[in-house]
Design a protein around this motif. Structure first.
Motif, short mmCIF file in Angstrom:
data_model
loop_
_atom_site.label_atom_id
_atom_site.label_comp_id
_atom_site.label_asym_id
_atom_site.label_seq_id
_atom_site.Cartn_x
_atom_site.Cartn_y
_atom_site.Cartn_z
N UNK A 123 0.85 -1.20 0.00
CA UNK A 123 0.00 0.00 0.00
C UNK A 123 0.88 1.25 0.00
N UNK A 124 1.93 1.23 0.81
CA UNK A 124 2.86 2.37 0.85
C UNK A 124 3.46 2.63 -0.53
N UNK A 125 3.85 1.56 -1.19
CA UNK A 125 4.43 1.69 -2.53
C UNK A 125 3.40 2.34 -3.48
N UNK A 126 2.14 1.94 -3.36
CA UNK A 126 1.09 2.55 -4.20
C UNK A 126 0.97 4.03 -3.91
N UNK A 127 0.99 4.39 -2.61
CA UNK A 127 0.87 5.81 -2.25
C UNK A 127 2.05 6.60 -2.83
N UNK A 128 3.25 6.00 -2.70
CA UNK A 128 4.45 6.71 -3.22
C UNK A 128 4.34 6.94 -4.72
N UNK A 129 3.65 6.05 -5.42
CA UNK A 129 3.48 6.18 -6.87
C UNK A 129 2.15 6.82 -7.24
N UNK A 130 1.44 7.30 -6.21
CA UNK A 130 0.14 7.96 -6.39
C UNK A 130 -0.83 7.10 -7.21
N UNK A 131 -0.86 5.80 -6.89
CA UNK A 131 -1.81 4.90 -7.55
C UNK A 131 -2.90 4.54 -6.54
N UNK A 139 -1.92 5.88 7.11
CA UNK A 139 -2.84 7.01 7.29
C UNK A 139 -2.06 8.33 7.16
N UNK A 140 -0.93 8.41 7.85
CA UNK A 140 -0.15 9.66 7.82
C UNK A 140 0.32 9.98 6.39
N UNK A 141 0.72 8.95 5.66
CA UNK A 141 1.18 9.18 4.28
C UNK A 141 0.02 9.65 3.40
N UNK A 142 -1.16 9.09 3.62
CA UNK A 142 -2.32 9.49 2.81
C UNK A 142 -2.75 10.92 3.16
N UNK A 143 -2.71 11.23 4.46
CA UNK A 143 -3.06 12.59 4.89
C UNK A 143 -2.08 13.59 4.26
N UNK A 144 -0.83 13.20 4.21
CA UNK A 144 0.20 14.04 3.59
C UNK A 144 -0.14 14.33 2.13
N UNK A 145 -0.66 13.32 1.43
CA UNK A 145 -1.05 13.52 0.02
C UNK A 145 -2.31 14.37 -0.08
N UNK A 146 -3.07 14.41 1.03
CA UNK A 146 -4.31 15.18 1.13
C UNK A 146 -5.37 14.70 0.13
N UNK A 147 -5.38 13.40 -0.11
CA UNK A 147 -6.32 12.83 -1.08
C UNK A 147 -6.55 11.38 -0.70
N UNK A 168 -15.70 6.42 -1.51
CA UNK A 168 -16.75 6.44 -0.49
C UNK A 168 -16.75 5.18 0.39
N UNK A 169 -15.91 4.22 0.09
CA UNK A 169 -15.94 2.95 0.82
C UNK A 169 -15.13 2.99 2.11
N UNK A 170 -15.03 1.83 2.77
CA UNK A 170 -14.20 1.75 3.97
C UNK A 170 -12.77 2.19 3.64
N UNK A 171 -12.24 3.08 4.46
CA UNK A 171 -10.98 3.72 4.09
C UNK A 171 -9.83 3.34 5.04
N UNK A 172 -8.70 4.03 4.84
CA UNK A 172 -7.51 3.70 5.64
C UNK A 172 -7.77 3.95 7.12
#
Ligand code: ISE
Length: 345
Positions: A88-96, A115-123, A302-306
């Protein structure tokens, strides 16, 4: 959301039962998506699944190569639990955008980093596979509760039985891998956060291993006078069952007992029981994938999230602490970041 392609190319990591189910759904039932690639360490199995999903599906042996590939727009993760957080982290780093089977990680600490990495992306980029939220039977109970049909819900009574424990199961992994669904379900159904947990377990003797507490009873206090009582039994032997009744102060509501009709014949009344979750939740798996793809084409997920993935793991760890201490353990959910407060529909 953030995928511009008219047809979203999804890379599926893991080609076992869950991976195959999602890949077949994406390539067969859902418009606006296709399987762009399949990755598995078992190359022949990945090749077979890729061939079932179309003639131009790429096959990868390396997860990161799939995630980084320019022709992959979004990723589905169905690999063993302990690999989820890193992927999942790898996906976030590649914005996928990524759909990750539960659990989001195997520790709350790793889930918090996500969660912190996703909040950092703000998306919002992540959906977690808590598929009961899409199961028509669970949804009809949820809708009845939300419309006030049973008054104030006061007790969630859940039963979660597996035909047999997975290889390598421990008392703790039952909480991480199985009970996590029930913890999420109780929070979602009652719309309340957990405040206290108490877990007891026993070894039923149904399997060879006499160390594992293969039947566990989880008591939750969800505040405001709402309770939950959940049985998780992973060596039930006779089949797979997920049952739920919610008691309210004006009535109770029970999920419809089975996908199959009840037969009465020759001094017998009953219905067949499914073997596993793939048989029990066929509609839920299609509906969660369809909604995920629609959301990727739309405004937001809209589904269950991080956050749900993280809170459920914190609850799991509190359950483990209770199992070990033999006492009730308090649970205090951390402050929810703004990103997760607006969930869409
Ligand atoms: C499995 O991984 C699932 O997610 C199923 O829904 C659950 O019932 C089972 O206990 C897990 O092992």
């Amino acid at each position: 959301m953030n995928v511009d392609s008219e047809v979203i190319s999804v890379g599926v990591i893991g080609s076992g039962g869950m991976g195959a189910r999602h890949a077949e759904t994406l390539s067969g039932t859902i418009s606006g998506a296709r399987v762009g690639g399949v990755m598995d360490l078992d190359r022949p199995r990945a090749e077979e699944l890729a061939a079932n999903c179309g003639s131009d599906v790429m096959v990868f042996e390396d997860e990161q190569e799939l995630i980084r590939h320019g022709d992959i727009d979004a990723v589905v993760i169905t690999t063993p639990d302990e690999t989820h957080a890193g992927l999942v982290m790898e996906c976030l780093q590649n914005e996928k955008p990524v759909f990750c089977e539960k659990p989001l990680a195997t520790t709350a600490e790793d889930a918090r980093k996500i969660v912190d990495a996703e909040v950092e992306l703000d998306r919002k980029m992540i959906q977690v596979g808590f598929m009961r939220r899409y199961d028509p039977q669970h949804l009809s109970v949820k809708n009845a509760i939300d419309s006030g049909e049973i008054g104030r819900p006061v007790l969630f009574k859940g039963t979660h039985r597996n035909i047999g424990a997975l290889e390598g199961t421990s008392s703790e992994s039952i909480l991480v891998n199985s009970a996590i669904h029930d913890l999420d379900s109780a929070r979602w159904m009652l719309g309340r956060e957990i405040e206290e947990v108490y877990v007891q377990g026993t070894n039923t003797g149904a399997a060879a291993d006499d160390e594992v507490l293969d039947l566990q009873i989880i008591h939750l206090n969800l505040g405001g006078g709402s309770l939950a009582n959940i049985e998780v039994y992973v060596n039930a032997g006779y089949g797979y069952e997920v049952d739920l009744e919610v008691v309210g102060d004006e009535g109770t509501i029970h999920i419809a007992p089975a996908n199959a009709p009840e037969l009465r014949k020759e001094r017998y009344a009953g219905h067949p029981v499914e073997e596993d979750w793939l048989e029990r939740f066929p509609d839920a798996y299609v509906l969660e994938m369809r909604r995920w793809i629609e959301d990727l084409h739309g405004e937001k997920l809209t589904g269950p999230d991080a956050w749900d993935g993280y809170i459920s793991l914190l609850a799991v760890e509190t359950c483990i602490a209770s199992l070990q201490s033999g006492s009730k353990e308090p649970f205090e959910a951390p402050q929810c970041p703004q990103l997760y407060k607006t969930r869409g529909a």
